[in-house]
Design a protein around this motif. Sequence first.
Motif, mmCIF file in Angstrom:
data_model
loop_
_atom_site.group_PDB
_atom_site.id
_atom_site.type_symbol
_atom_site.label_atom_id
_atom_site.label_comp_id
_atom_site.label_asym_id
_atom_site.label_seq_id
_atom_site.Cartn_x
_atom_site.Cartn_y
_atom_site.Cartn_z
ATOM 1 N N GLU A 44 0.816 -1.218 0.000
ATOM 2 C CA GLU A 44 0.000 0.000 0.000
ATOM 3 C C GLU A 44 0.854 1.276 0.000
ATOM 4 O O GLU A 44 0.337 2.373 -0.153
ATOM 5 N N TRP A 45 2.168 1.110 0.174
ATOM 6 C CA TRP A 45 3.079 2.255 0.101
ATOM 7 C C TRP A 45 3.784 2.318 -1.250
ATOM 8 O O TRP A 45 4.769 3.031 -1.414
ATOM 9 N N CYS A 46 3.306 1.527 -2.229
ATOM 10 C CA CYS A 46 4.065 1.365 -3.475
ATOM 11 C C CYS A 46 4.263 2.664 -4.246
ATOM 12 O O CYS A 46 5.210 2.791 -5.012
ATOM 13 N N ASP A 47 3.389 3.667 -4.033
ATOM 14 C CA ASP A 47 3.611 4.932 -4.738
ATOM 15 C C ASP A 47 4.507 5.884 -3.955
ATOM 16 O O ASP A 47 4.738 7.019 -4.361
ATOM 17 N N GLU A 48 5.031 5.416 -2.821
ATOM 18 C CA GLU A 48 5.997 6.217 -2.056
ATOM 19 C C GLU A 48 7.395 5.943 -2.607
ATOM 20 O O GLU A 48 7.723 4.804 -2.920
ATOM 21 N N GLN A 49 8.203 6.969 -2.672
ATOM 22 C CA GLN A 49 9.568 6.813 -3.169
ATOM 23 C C GLN A 49 10.441 6.149 -2.109
ATOM 24 O O GLN A 49 10.646 6.701 -1.033
ATOM 25 N N LEU A 50 10.929 4.952 -2.423
ATOM 26 C CA LEU A 50 11.839 4.271 -1.495
ATOM 27 C C LEU A 50 13.253 4.768 -1.784
ATOM 28 O O LEU A 50 13.678 4.773 -2.932
ATOM 29 N N PRO A 51 13.986 5.242 -0.760
ATOM 30 C CA PRO A 51 15.342 5.728 -1.031
ATOM 31 C C PRO A 51 16.238 4.624 -1.609
ATOM 32 O O PRO A 51 15.996 3.443 -1.370
ATOM 33 N N ALA A 52 17.255 5.031 -2.373
ATOM 34 C CA ALA A 52 18.142 4.065 -3.032
ATOM 35 C C ALA A 52 18.855 3.165 -2.013
ATOM 36 O O ALA A 52 19.102 1.998 -2.270
ATOM 37 N N VAL A 53 19.202 3.735 -0.877
ATOM 38 C CA VAL A 53 19.796 2.940 0.212
ATOM 39 C C VAL A 53 18.930 3.152 1.446
ATOM 40 O O VAL A 53 18.140 4.087 1.502
ATOM 41 N N ASN A 54 19.102 2.269 2.412
ATOM 42 C CA ASN A 54 18.269 2.370 3.608
ATOM 43 C C ASN A 54 18.740 3.509 4.499
ATOM 44 O O ASN A 54 19.648 3.350 5.303
ATOM 45 N N ILE A 55 18.121 4.682 4.331
ATOM 46 C CA ILE A 55 18.423 5.827 5.208
ATOM 47 C C ILE A 55 17.180 6.157 6.031
ATOM 48 O O ILE A 55 16.992 7.285 6.471
ATOM 49 N N LEU A 56 16.317 5.138 6.202
ATOM 50 C CA LEU A 56 15.110 5.360 6.986
ATOM 51 C C LEU A 56 15.456 5.493 8.466
ATOM 52 O O LEU A 56 16.321 4.788 8.981
ATOM 53 N N ARG A 57 14.782 6.412 9.123
ATOM 54 C CA ARG A 57 14.993 6.629 10.553
ATOM 55 C C ARG A 57 13.643 6.698 11.246
ATOM 56 O O ARG A 57 12.646 7.112 10.657
ATOM 57 N N LEU A 58 13.632 6.328 12.516
ATOM 58 C CA LEU A 58 12.413 6.369 13.318
ATOM 59 C C LEU A 58 12.428 7.589 14.222
ATOM 60 O O LEU A 58 13.466 7.940 14.796
ATOM 61 N N ILE A 59 11.260 8.215 14.360
ATOM 62 C CA ILE A 59 11.095 9.314 15.313
ATOM 63 C C ILE A 59 10.037 8.870 16.310
ATOM 64 O O ILE A 59 8.941 8.460 15.923
ATOM 65 N N TYR A 60 10.390 8.933 17.593
ATOM 66 C CA TYR A 60 9.456 8.560 18.654
ATOM 67 C C TYR A 60 9.404 9.701 19.651
ATOM 68 O O TYR A 60 10.443 10.128 20.161
ATOM 69 N N GLN A 61 8.203 10.215 19.889
ATOM 70 C CA GLN A 61 7.999 11.342 20.810
ATOM 71 C C GLN A 61 8.911 12.512 20.455
ATOM 72 O O GLN A 61 9.538 13.119 21.319
ATOM 73 N N THR A 81 -0.241 -0.779 20.801
ATOM 74 C CA THR A 81 0.239 -0.114 19.589
ATOM 75 C C THR A 81 0.991 1.157 19.965
ATOM 76 O O THR A 81 0.507 1.966 20.752
ATOM 77 N N THR A 82 2.175 1.307 19.407
ATOM 78 C CA THR A 82 2.975 2.515 19.589
ATOM 79 C C THR A 82 3.137 3.179 18.230
ATOM 80 O O THR A 82 3.420 2.509 17.240
ATOM 81 N N VAL A 83 2.958 4.488 18.197
ATOM 82 C CA VAL A 83 3.068 5.226 16.938
ATOM 83 C C VAL A 83 4.462 5.845 16.823
ATOM 84 O O VAL A 83 4.957 6.455 17.772
ATOM 85 N N MET A 84 5.086 5.643 15.664
ATOM 86 C CA MET A 84 6.370 6.286 15.363
ATOM 87 C C MET A 84 6.312 6.833 13.947
ATOM 88 O O MET A 84 5.529 6.361 13.124
ATOM 89 N N HIS A 85 7.141 7.826 13.683
ATOM 90 C CA HIS A 85 7.256 8.349 12.322
ATOM 91 C C HIS A 85 8.463 7.710 11.648
ATOM 92 O O HIS A 85 9.481 7.455 12.290
ATOM 93 N N LEU A 86 8.325 7.462 10.357
ATOM 94 C CA LEU A 86 9.393 6.859 9.566
ATOM 95 C C LEU A 86 9.794 7.862 8.489
ATOM 96 O O LEU A 86 8.973 8.236 7.651
ATOM 97 N N VAL A 87 11.021 8.332 8.560
ATOM 98 C CA VAL A 87 11.469 9.369 7.619
ATOM 99 C C VAL A 87 12.824 9.002 7.031
ATOM 100 O O VAL A 87 13.636 8.354 7.685
ATOM 101 N N PRO A 88 13.094 9.420 5.782
ATOM 102 C CA PRO A 88 14.437 9.210 5.234
ATOM 103 C C PRO A 88 15.372 10.303 5.736
ATOM 104 O O PRO A 88 15.050 11.479 5.665
ATOM 105 N N ARG A 89 16.502 9.907 6.293
ATOM 106 C CA ARG A 89 17.491 10.877 6.764
ATOM 107 C C ARG A 89 18.837 10.178 6.792
ATOM 108 O O ARG A 89 18.970 9.104 7.360
ATOM 109 N N GLU A 90 19.850 10.827 6.204
ATOM 110 C CA GLU A 90 21.151 10.162 6.052
ATOM 111 C C GLU A 90 21.891 9.967 7.369
ATOM 112 O O GLU A 90 22.357 8.904 7.676
ATOM 113 N N HIS A 91 22.027 11.035 8.155
ATOM 114 C CA HIS A 91 22.872 10.939 9.349
ATOM 115 C C HIS A 91 22.147 11.476 10.565
ATOM 116 O O HIS A 91 21.316 12.365 10.460
#
Length: 118
Positions: A44-61, A81-91
């Motif tokens: 269901e996320w197939c129209d989201e751009q997946l970064p070329a490498v895994n630079i996904l990061r989690l944000i909690y609170q 259930t715990t809610v977190m945000h998933l964002v692409p970020r290199e460092h």
Amino acid sequence: MGTRHDKINLRLILVSGKTGEFLFSPNDSAADITEYVYNNWPEEWCDEQLPAVNILRLIYQGRFLHGNVTLGALKLQMGKTTVMHLVPREHLPEPNNQGQLKKDKSGENSCSNCCIIL
């Protein structure tokens, strides 16, 4: 394989607002989670751009989670259930030292090591 009761249900929210739910164990780290999601990108996320490498990061609170932080260390409740945000970020900025980490945990508003999303 364990039941839902010994797992933590994470509801991950993308920048676009799309959400997905995943079950993880308390021993899973932030790096384990982002790697799993990256390698098992939901249909269901197939129209989201997946970064070329895994630079996904989690944000909690409001804070980025460093890769070695486990869900158990965050004292998340199993079976809930715990809610977190998933964002692409290199460092991520590295914590200055152990003292800084302890101060952050005790003082709610000590934000000298917070990340700013541009």
